[in-house]
Motif scaffolding. Structure first.
Motif, PDB file in Angstrom:
ATOM      1  N   ALA A  97       0.829  -1.212   0.000  1.00 24.01           N
ATOM      2  CA  ALA A  97       0.000   0.000   0.000  1.00 24.01           C
ATOM      3  C   ALA A  97       0.861   1.259   0.000  1.00 24.01           C
ATOM      4  N   TYR A 100       3.028   0.907  -3.733  1.00 26.88           N
ATOM      5  CA  TYR A 100       2.216   0.810  -4.953  1.00 26.88           C
ATOM      6  C   TYR A 100       0.755   1.124  -4.614  1.00 26.88           C
ATOM      7  N   PRO A 101       0.458   2.329  -4.123  1.00 28.61           N
ATOM      8  CA  PRO A 101      -0.900   2.592  -3.620  1.00 28.61           C
ATOM      9  C   PRO A 101      -2.014   2.386  -4.652  1.00 28.61           C
ATOM     10  N   THR A 102      -1.847   2.876  -5.865  1.00 30.01           N
ATOM     11  CA  THR A 102      -2.890   2.753  -6.877  1.00 30.01           C
ATOM     12  C   THR A 102      -3.059   1.301  -7.319  1.00 30.01           C
ATOM     13  N   GLU A 103      -1.938   0.650  -7.605  1.00 28.36           N
ATOM     14  CA  GLU A 103      -1.973  -0.741  -8.067  1.00 28.36           C
ATOM     15  C   GLU A 103      -2.501  -1.671  -6.975  1.00 28.36           C
ATOM     16  N   ALA A 105      -4.609  -0.896  -4.575  1.00 28.87           N
ATOM     17  CA  ALA A 105      -6.058  -0.691  -4.462  1.00 28.87           C
ATOM     18  C   ALA A 105      -6.795  -1.458  -5.557  1.00 28.87           C
ATOM     19  N   CYS A 106      -6.260  -1.437  -6.783  1.00 30.16           N
ATOM     20  CA  CYS A 106      -6.877  -2.188  -7.890  1.00 30.16           C
ATOM     21  C   CYS A 106      -6.842  -3.683  -7.592  1.00 30.16           C
ATOM     22  N   TRP A 107      -5.715  -4.172  -7.112  1.00 29.39           N
ATOM     23  CA  TRP A 107      -5.555  -5.599  -6.820  1.00 29.39           C
ATOM     24  C   TRP A 107      -6.553  -6.049  -5.763  1.00 29.39           C
ATOM     25  N   GLU A 111      -9.363  -6.011  -9.589  1.00 30.41           N
ATOM     26  CA  GLU A 111      -9.193  -5.438 -10.922  1.00 30.41           C
ATOM     27  C   GLU A 111      -7.804  -5.775 -11.463  1.00 30.41           C
ATOM     28  N   VAL A 113      -4.034  -5.596 -12.624  1.00 27.92           N
ATOM     29  CA  VAL A 113      -2.887  -4.839 -12.102  1.00 27.92           C
ATOM     30  C   VAL A 113      -1.813  -4.799 -13.171  1.00 27.92           C
TER      31      VAL A 113
END
Length: 198
Positions: A97, A100-103, A105-107, A111, A113
């Motif tokens: 987190a 790789y905060p955005t990735e 969150a998707c994972w 969603e 990655v």
């Protein structure tokens, strides 16, 4: 009717620490060995005909305990490995987190990655589907135990059932040394039970 019992390996130290394992080759912990022995007894009662495992040692060690209980020989298949997580392997959720905060969150949302070195979901689904079908083909009308990994198992189950990634992502995680049961009849593969074990 062919039965597939798709089993997750026993616990490792990295499982206990909440670290992403991916394809890093981590051995079972003492807890994991005990879980594997218990799973071996439970799976022996299912009278399996074939035993196939990922070639990573946490899976082969689990399969060895099942083999001891069933008298079967273990065949390994590298296509049954966990999803490759590349630079994420060895990290905890908190570390992911932060880095790789955005990735991350998707994972967590199930969603796709896009990170260099992290295996695409379609690739995992494809190799797992092929490996599971090959394993099932080793005992038509029989019972096949496949020892694999949590994320790989989810993708494999989803692929055999024809589920899109979004639906496959909603399938609950297998606990260590628990399994999903699929059966193939005239209408194709069906999910009979999920997260069986003790």
């Amino acid at each position: 009717m062919t039965r597939l019992l798709i089993c997750r390996h026993g616990q490792t130290g990295w499982n206990a620490d909440g670290r992403i394992q991916g394809q890093t080759d981590i051995a079972l912990s003492e807890v994991g060995h005990a879980q594997a022995e218990k799973a071996g007894d439970l799976l022996a009662a299912q009278h399996p005909d074939v035993l196939v495992a990922s070639d990573l040692q946490r899976a082969t060690q689990t399969a060895a305990a099942i083999a001891a209980a069933t008298g079967l020989t273990v065949t390994t298949d590298p296509r049954l490995r966990e999803r490759g997580y590349g630079p994420w392997e060895g990290l905890t959720d908190d570390e992911l987190a932060q880095r790789y905060p955005t990735e991350f969150a998707c994972w967590r949302a199930g969603e796709p990655v896009r990170v260099d070195g992290v295996e695409e979901l379609a690739e995992v689904s494809g190799r797992m589907s092929a490996a599971l079908l090959d394993a099932a083909g080793r005992a038509p009308g029989g019972t096949v135990v496949v020892v694999t990994h949590g994320g790989a198992a989810r993708r494999g189950v989803g692929a055999l059932l024809g589920w899109p990634d979004g639906v496959a992502s909603t399938l609950g995680s297998l606990a260590n040394c628990h399994w999903s049961e699929l059966r193939r009849g005239r209408a194709g593969w069906r999910l009979i039970a999920h997260n069986l074990g003790a």
